[in-house]
Design an enzyme around this catalytic site. Structure first.
Site, PDB file in Angstrom:
ATOM      1  N   THR A  14     -60.917 -11.227  -0.596  1.00 22.26           N
ATOM      2  CA  THR A  14     -62.356 -10.694   0.211  1.00 22.26           C
ATOM      3  C   THR A  14     -62.099  -9.147   0.022  1.00 22.26           C
ATOM      4  OG1 THR A  14     -62.434 -12.470   1.709  1.00 22.26           O
ATOM      5  CG2 THR A  14     -63.412 -10.466   2.318  1.00 22.26           C
ATOM      6  N   SER A  63     -57.752 -16.166  -2.895  1.00 22.19           N
ATOM      7  CA  SER A  63     -56.344 -16.679  -2.572  1.00 22.19           C
ATOM      8  C   SER A  63     -56.102 -18.099  -2.112  1.00 22.19           C
ATOM      9  CB  SER A  63     -55.561 -15.611  -1.771  1.00 22.19           C
ATOM     10  OG  SER A  63     -55.870 -15.885  -0.281  1.00 22.19           O
ATOM     11  N   THR A  96     -56.793 -12.844   2.112  1.00 21.88           N
ATOM     12  CA  THR A  96     -55.721 -13.051   3.558  1.00 21.88           C
ATOM     13  C   THR A  96     -55.514 -14.450   3.524  1.00 21.88           C
ATOM     14  OG1 THR A  96     -57.797 -13.723   4.530  1.00 21.88           O
ATOM     15  CG2 THR A  96     -57.270 -11.217   4.833  1.00 21.88           C
ATOM     16  N   ASP A  97     -56.038 -15.540   2.900  1.00 25.83           N
ATOM     17  CA  ASP A  97     -55.874 -16.893   3.198  1.00 25.83           C
ATOM     18  C   ASP A  97     -54.193 -17.188   2.924  1.00 25.83           C
ATOM     19  OD1 ASP A  97     -58.153 -17.140   4.350  1.00 25.83           O
ATOM     20  OD2 ASP A  97     -59.556 -18.137   2.546  1.00 25.83           O
TER      21      ASP A  97
HETATM   22  C1  SIN Z   1     -59.042 -15.129   0.007  1.00 28.04           C
HETATM   23  O1  SIN Z   1     -57.917 -15.154   0.798  1.00 28.04           O
HETATM   24  O2  SIN Z   1     -59.001 -14.755  -1.039  1.00 28.04           O
HETATM   25  C2  SIN Z   1     -60.299 -15.145   0.770  1.00 28.04           C
HETATM   26  C3  SIN Z   1     -60.313 -14.802   2.153  1.00 28.04           C
HETATM   27  C4  SIN Z   1     -59.920 -13.432   2.324  1.00 28.04           C
HETATM   28  O3  SIN Z   1     -59.287 -12.477   1.747  1.00 28.04           O
HETATM   29  O4  SIN Z   1     -60.296 -12.961   3.510  1.00 28.04           O
END
Ligand code: SIN
Length: 326
Positions: A14, A63, A96-97
């Protein structure tokens, strides 16, 4: 001799996401904007870096879709940076995932000789109030400021250790948290304030089972197949049996409470063990650690029950990869 550099590796997420409008905080596409453009959005980044910065685009993934080729490229780039005398530290932009899984992988495999700092964002780069630029600036500050060696996650003004960090919220900005304790440090106005003594070399913070060397792991085409199976009301044996029939090498059970397992599943888990499938038990509880006895057939397995199941799954893949195969 020139100043040593900071290496910034982009993997997507993100933080590199793009939405159709500035007010769109969900439904955007992750992994669209280059890592160099992310740096360009932070005006004093070179000052914070205290020296030259070199970027490398490792991948552009959401991710949730993290795969072995991306991990392998990231691992290779980090290992090279650790060996390069002209590199001081590494910063990684990431979604974050699965951030906690990548952090755990790097923490388990790489020597803690330089700071490796992962950062992320909850809002896409195109958002009205994007959190990515501040998080990136903070991550660079942690990496550059005589930072402590080891793997860290910087988000929301907090610094978390790879072993503790977990994503705890699907939407709010403060989505990353250290389980069983608070952050290791805070980043305040471009300065790092450590809250705990330096324990990066403590053996207890390292992987508890043998792991392959990075060079052995890099030679693999894939990691051993490990799944998490959830135990709860009406849990059944058939899911476990199906995984074993399909060739799974290991199962981490996200157990109830103190890592307990539904009686309807116990016999299937024993059948799996008898066929050589590794079984570890952890807890599905969001907070706390299991304190039950008999959590594993060895002290190492009991220790691994203390990991959140997402990290235990990666730990089992690494431990299986370190096993000699017949
Ligand atoms: C991801 O994990 O690539 C998408 C969600 C995020 O980064 O918050």
């Amino acid at each position: 001799m020139g100043q040593s550099k900071l290496v910034i590796l982009g993997t997507g997420g993100t933080i590199a996401g793009r939405a159709d409008s500035q007010s769109q905080g969900v439904g955007y596409k992750a992994g669209q904007i280059t890592v160099q453009s992310l740096l360009d959005a932070v005006p004093d980044l070179e000052q914070q870096a205290l020296g030259p910065v070199q970027t490398q685009q490792i991948a552009q993934v959401d991710s949730k879709d993290m795969d072995w080729p991306v991990w392998r490229a990231l691992l290779r780039a980090c290992a090279q940076a650790l060996e390069d005398a002209d590199t001081r530290a590494v910063v990684i932009t990431h979604g974050t995932d699965t951030l906690e899984e990548t952090a755990w992988l790097l923490h388990s495999l790489l020597p803690a000789t330089k700071p490796i700092v992962l950062t992320c964002a909850m809002r896409p780069a195109t958002a009205l109030l994007a959190d990515g630029p501040q998080n990136l600036r903070d991550a660079v500050t942690v990496a550059a400021s005589g930072g402590r060696s080891g793997v860290w996650v910087v988000a929301g003004g907090e610094v978390h250790a790879a072993a503790q960090v977990q994503k705890v919220h699907p939407y709010r900005l403060q989505a990353m948290r250290s389980v069983e304790g608070g952050p290791q440090a805070l980043v305040e106005e471009g300065r790092v304030r450590w809250l705990v003594p330096d324990a990066s070399s403590s053996p207890s913070s390292r992987a508890v089972l043998p792991v392959p060397t990075p060079s052995c792991l890099l030679a693999l085409d894939e990691l051993p197949w490990v799944e998490v199976v959830f135990s709860g009301a009406l849990a059944r044996a058939s899911g476990v049996d199906a995984l074993v029939a399909a060739g799974v090498r290991g199962i981490v059970v996200a157990g109830t409470g103190n890592a307990t397992v539904h009686e309807g599943m116990e016999a299937a888990l024993q059948r799996a063990r008898d066929k050589g499938v590794w079984i570890w038990r952890g807890t599905r509880c969001a907070e706390g650690l299991p304190v039950a006895s008999g959590l594993g057939s060895s002290p190492a397995e009991a220790d691994l029950a203390q990991l959140p199941v997402a990290k235990a799954r990666i730990a089992m893949m690494l431990a299986l990869a370190a096993q000699p195969r017949d």
